[in-house]
Design a protein around this motif. Structure first.
Motif, PDB file in Angstrom:
ATOM      1  N   TRP A 109      66.907  -5.038  50.065  1.00  0.00           N
ATOM      2  CA  TRP A 109      67.181  -3.484  49.985  1.00  0.00           C
ATOM      3  C   TRP A 109      68.115  -3.275  51.182  1.00  0.00           C
ATOM      4  CZ3 TRP A 109      67.816   0.301  46.996  1.00  0.00           C
ATOM      5  CH2 TRP A 109      67.826   1.594  47.328  1.00  0.00           C
ATOM      6  N   LEU A 126      73.113   1.117  41.731  1.00  0.00           N
ATOM      7  CA  LEU A 126      72.042   1.636  42.475  1.00  0.00           C
ATOM      8  C   LEU A 126      71.401   3.101  42.031  1.00  0.00           C
ATOM      9  CD1 LEU A 126      71.853   0.087  46.001  1.00  0.00           C
ATOM     10  CD2 LEU A 126      70.897  -0.949  43.815  1.00  0.00           C
ATOM     11  N   ASP A 134      63.011  -6.752  45.193  1.00  0.00           N
ATOM     12  CA  ASP A 134      64.049  -7.303  46.045  1.00  0.00           C
ATOM     13  C   ASP A 134      63.431  -8.571  46.775  1.00  0.00           C
ATOM     14  OD1 ASP A 134      62.327  -6.274  48.154  1.00  0.00           O
ATOM     15  OD2 ASP A 134      64.250  -5.778  49.492  1.00  0.00           O
ATOM     16  N   ILE A 157      60.596  -1.394  44.747  1.00  0.00           N
ATOM     17  CA  ILE A 157      61.237  -0.534  45.104  1.00  0.00           C
ATOM     18  C   ILE A 157      61.423   0.738  44.320  1.00  0.00           C
ATOM     19  CG2 ILE A 157      63.240   0.485  46.454  1.00  0.00           C
ATOM     20  CD1 ILE A 157      63.183  -2.682  47.705  1.00  0.00           C
ATOM     21  N   VAL A 159      63.906   3.019  43.581  1.00  0.00           N
ATOM     22  CA  VAL A 159      65.265   3.336  44.118  1.00  0.00           C
ATOM     23  C   VAL A 159      65.807   4.688  44.287  1.00  0.00           C
ATOM     24  CG1 VAL A 159      67.754   2.614  43.348  1.00  0.00           C
ATOM     25  CG2 VAL A 159      65.864   1.049  43.064  1.00  0.00           C
ATOM     26  N   SER A 162      64.206   6.047  47.458  1.00  0.00           N
ATOM     27  CA  SER A 162      64.782   5.457  48.521  1.00  0.00           C
ATOM     28  C   SER A 162      66.241   6.031  48.946  1.00  0.00           C
ATOM     29  CB  SER A 162      64.748   3.774  48.330  1.00  0.00           C
ATOM     30  OG  SER A 162      63.466   3.425  48.079  1.00  0.00           O
ATOM     31  N   VAL A 168      63.316   3.039  52.642  1.00  0.00           N
ATOM     32  CA  VAL A 168      62.712   2.034  51.501  1.00  0.00           C
ATOM     33  C   VAL A 168      61.467   2.867  51.160  1.00  0.00           C
ATOM     34  CG1 VAL A 168      61.593   0.392  52.929  1.00  0.00           C
ATOM     35  CG2 VAL A 168      62.407  -0.031  50.300  1.00  0.00           C
TER      36      VAL A 168
END
Ligand code: SF4
Length: 173
Positions: A109, A126, A134, A157, A159, A162, A168
């Motif tokens: 990431w 993303l 990841d 994760i 996304v 984040s 993260v």
């Protein structure tokens, strides 16, 4: 791999109704091409960039729409991030149909976020996915008890959270 035409993505294969590539029932899309060369990789046939076949992105989207049981799609491989423009085209093609997007990558990431500073297509990609698993597969960290991943270094994760928080955010998987 020769440059792909718009509307095409290079695939190793597709799996309908997968229950092992993320939550719920998913259309799992295995991209062709990976240079990470993780020792113990379970999909070595997906590494070569000059193998696989060019698949039609609208046809993949239609396949997803035609299955009322799907929670979402999963982009796996290979590593989908070796063909970000095609993956972006695919995730945009399925928008508006209540399907989430999970992506597997051998990149981590923090490196992807750095790359986004100079790669607007990756950032756009993303922004249009939901979940990222990841990191490379690490044989010494193999753990079969973990859902959806092969080794304990790999992270699930969130996304959107984040990107919003600039740090993260892990999913509770
Ligand atoms: S990133 Fe995935 S497909 Fe690529 S070598 Fe590693 S385990 Fe295999």
């Amino acid at each position: 791999m020769a440059a792909l035409k718009t509307g095409k993505i290079r695939l190793a294969g597709l799996v309908d109704d997968s229950i092992v590539d993320g939550p719920g029932i998913r259309l799992a899309i295995f991209t062709q091409g990976c240079a990470h060369d993780c020792p113990g990789c379970h999909n070595p046939d997906t590494h070569a960039f000059d193998q696989g076949y060019d698949a039609d992105i609208p046809a993949i989207a239609k396949k997803a729409f035609d299955n009322p049981l799907l929670s979402g799609i999963t982009l796996s491989g290979g590593d989908p991030l070796y063909q970000v423009p095609a993956c972006l085209e695919l995730v945009k093609a399925i928008q508006g149909h209540d399907l989430d997007v999970l992506v597997y990558t051998g990149f981590v990431w923090e490196d992807l976020v750095k790359t986004c500073q100079t790669n607007a297509v990756l950032l756009d990609f993303l922004k249009n996915i939901d979940y990222l698993i990841d990191g490379p597969y690490v044989k010494a960290l193999r753990d079969l008890t973990l859902p959806y991943r092969g080794s304990s270094n790999q992270r699930c994760i969130d996304v959107k959270a984040s990107l919003k928080s600039n740090s993260v955010v892990l999913l509770d998987w």
